[in-house]
Design an enzyme around this catalytic site. Structure first.
Site, PDB file in Angstrom:
ATOM      1  CB  CYS A  83      -1.442   6.590  10.369  1.00 54.32           C
ATOM      2  SG  CYS A  83      -0.909   8.136  11.168  1.00 54.32           S
ATOM      3  N   GLY A 120       6.256   7.798   0.867  1.00 52.93           N
ATOM      4  CA  GLY A 120       7.306   8.084   1.852  1.00 52.93           C
ATOM      5  C   GLY A 120       8.013   6.832   2.341  1.00 52.93           C
ATOM      6  CE  LYS A 121       4.575   3.945   7.084  1.00 49.14           C
ATOM      7  NZ  LYS A 121       3.617   5.000   6.668  1.00 49.14           N
ATOM      8  CB  CYS A 139      -0.919   0.010   1.218  1.00 47.30           C
ATOM      9  SG  CYS A 139      -2.092  -1.336   1.286  1.00 47.30           S
ATOM     10  CB  ALA A 140       3.643   1.984  -2.296  1.00 48.68           C
ATOM     11  N   GLY A 141       1.218   4.225  -1.578  1.00 45.93           N
ATOM     12  CA  GLY A 141       0.950   5.653  -1.705  1.00 45.93           C
ATOM     13  C   GLY A 141       0.907   6.371  -0.367  1.00 45.93           C
ATOM     14  CG  ASP A 151      -7.603  -4.447  -5.204  1.00 47.92           C
ATOM     15  OD1 ASP A 151      -7.148  -4.401  -4.044  1.00 47.92           O
ATOM     16  OD2 ASP A 151      -8.818  -4.595  -5.455  1.00 47.92           O
ATOM     17  CD  GLU A 188      -1.884   3.552  -3.519  1.00 46.43           C
ATOM     18  OE1 GLU A 188      -3.121   3.715  -3.558  1.00 46.43           O
ATOM     19  OE2 GLU A 188      -1.263   3.271  -2.474  1.00 46.43           O
ATOM     20  CG  ASP A 217       0.978   2.556   6.397  1.00 44.55           C
ATOM     21  OD1 ASP A 217       0.026   2.454   7.200  1.00 44.55           O
ATOM     22  OD2 ASP A 217       1.631   3.600   6.251  1.00 44.55           O
TER      23      ASP A 217
END
Length: 472
Positions: free
Chosen positions: A409, A293-294, A288-290, A339, A313, A356
């Site tokens: 988060c 940053g990570k 879930c890269a968008g 997906d 993403e 994430d």
């Protein structure tokens, strides 16, 4: 008919046009965008400030005041609503939203800043004349004069229920959080009143700007040459801008060699990279890269070891942001719009997987204060299937002996431990690792094996991390 002579009429005062205050008009426009379009202040405000600087005499002090007015008003909106409600003769829902925005801006100047009372009232009434008209400006003037009769502590004594009678409602009004959020944070944090009050206070403080020096592309030493830059607290790649500033003006950031990234977010990536895997360590996945940053930090860490990162993403425009963040990465990588619950890769392909997941964002209320007023308890039900589906795919995507990092988060137990516990029941061939040793030097990490970071304890967003090894 009276014989007395008529009194001469006083000459009417000439009409005075309202004086436009660019700072307060900009703050009002930002609040309207947040209210009308569900925009986020951290996305709306920068272009408004940039346009104001380009078009006229709008200096750094003006920008700082506008920023304080917007974020201060949003952070304390619940408290100010309670105060305003005590000063009007109708339910707040019957007050037009633009009027309520002007009143909230005025309340913040009166109760949350050092602006003198007369200046706060007159500037707010003048703003009302500009954006609302003279008629409604009179209503704004009357309400703000009532608010000005007491300070914040005095108002809180009047509008907040006693703690002994209703602790959560008291904290909700005093610290400007919805009651359900107070309850959820307290459940996750545990402990006595002092701890939850410290957390709620921290949510209402302006966070420092934190940079990440991406390994192999920038160094902490380079970033520390910037004015007011100090080392990060926990991440070896972090630098804090103690006095704020404009990150985009820093050369390494403008070139993509460094970026803006909360230290908690950095710690999640570093912990996953540090966890031991059995056998090869060649293929890494950020599922879930968008917005990237990570992924940028993981990509740099992977390159140091000769590993390859695949950053996936679902949303194409966010995949574009990931590609931008990874551009110039020193090692091989690939960005994919896919997906994460229906992946195009084969099961067991990866040695390390970070997921994430999308969440309520209750851990980042310092940065997005308006999110606390938008979220509802029922939102948890909407995220639950997606969070479980993404973790399930992550566990299927990692090979035996590899490690998955599940991160959110949000500290809400329904988005953290409940998700991990449910998936571990479905995957008896997986085990929780103790994540704490992979955050060296970070105190107050609890009993483990998972980790919950906190704004008031660690100075980070409230990031959650569970490390899971695939055992069979």
């Amino acid at each position: 008919m009276s014989d007395q002579p008529r009194r001469p009429r006083r000459p009417a005062k000439p009409y005075r046009r309202p004086q436009k205050d660019p700072v307060r008009v900009l703050a009002f426009e930002a609040l309207r965008a947040v209210d009308e379009r569900d925009a986020y202040a951290n996305l709306v405000l920068p272009p408004l400030l940039r346009k104001a600087r380009e078009e006229g005499d709008f200096d750094a002090r003006d920008a700082a005041l506008a920023t304080e007015l917007v974020y201060g008003t949003l952070r304390r909106q619940g408290t100010y609503d309670a105060v305003i409600a005590a000063c009007v003769d109708r339910p707040l829902r019957e007050v037009d939203p633009p009027v309520l925005d002007v009143l909230s801006l005025g309340a913040h100047q009166l109760l949350g800043t050092r602006i003198p009372t007369h200046a706060a009232v007159s500037a707010s009434v003048e703003l009302a004349r500009v954006v609302l008209g003279d008629g409604r400006a009179k209503f704004v003037n009357a309400v703000l004069r009532k608010i000005a009769q007491d300070d914040l502590d005095g108002w809180l004594e009047r509008v907040a229920p006693p703690y002994d009678e209703d602790p959560e409602d008291h904290l909700a009004v005093v610290h400007s959080h919805p009651r359900w959020v107070v309850s959820a944070l307290w459940d996750s944090l545990g402990g006595p009143r002092a701890g939850i009050e410290d957390l709620l206070r921290a949510d209402n403080e302006r966070p420092e700007v934190t940079l990440v020096a991406r390994p192999g592309r920038a160094t902490v030493t380079e970033l520390l040459d910037e004015e007011a830059a100090v080392p990060g607290r926990w991440s070896p790649h972090a630098v804090r801008l103690a006095e704020g500033g404009e990150p985009g003006a820093i050369t390494a950031v403008a070139e993509g060699r460094a970026g803006v990234q909360d230290e908690g977010s950095q710690l999640v990536a570093l912990a996953l990279a540090a966890a031991p895997v059995e056998g090869r360590d060649r293929w890494w996945l950020d599922a879930c890269a968008g917005p990237g940053g990570k992924a940028a930090l993981l990509g740099a860490l992977a390159a140091e070891r000769g590993a390859v990162l695949l950053a996936s993403e679902k949303q194409p425009h966010r995949a574009g942001l990931v590609a931008k963040a990874l551009a110039g990465n020193p090692g091989p990588y690939q960005v994919l719009a896919a997906d994460g619950t229906r992946p195009p890769w084969r099961p067991g392909s990866f040695d390390r997987v970070l997921v994430d997941v999308p969440c309520t964002g209750l851990g980042a209320l310092r940065r997005r204060p308006e999110a606390r007023w938008r979220r509802r308890p029922e939102d948890l039900d909407g995220f639950a299937p997606l969070q479980r589906g993404l973790l399930r795919t992550a566990l299927e995507s990692v090979r035996v002996g590899g490690v998955v990092g599940y991160a959110t988060c949000s500290p809400h137990l329904a988005e953290t431990r409940a998700v991990v516990a449910d998936l571990l029941k479905q995957f008896p061939e997986a085990e929780l690792l103790d994540a704490r040793p992979f955050l060296p030097g970070v105190p107050d990490l609890g009993e483990g094996p998972d980790v919950q970071l906190w704004p008031h304890l660690h100075g980070t967003d409230a990031m959650y991390l569970a490390l899971i090894r695939r055992t069979g």
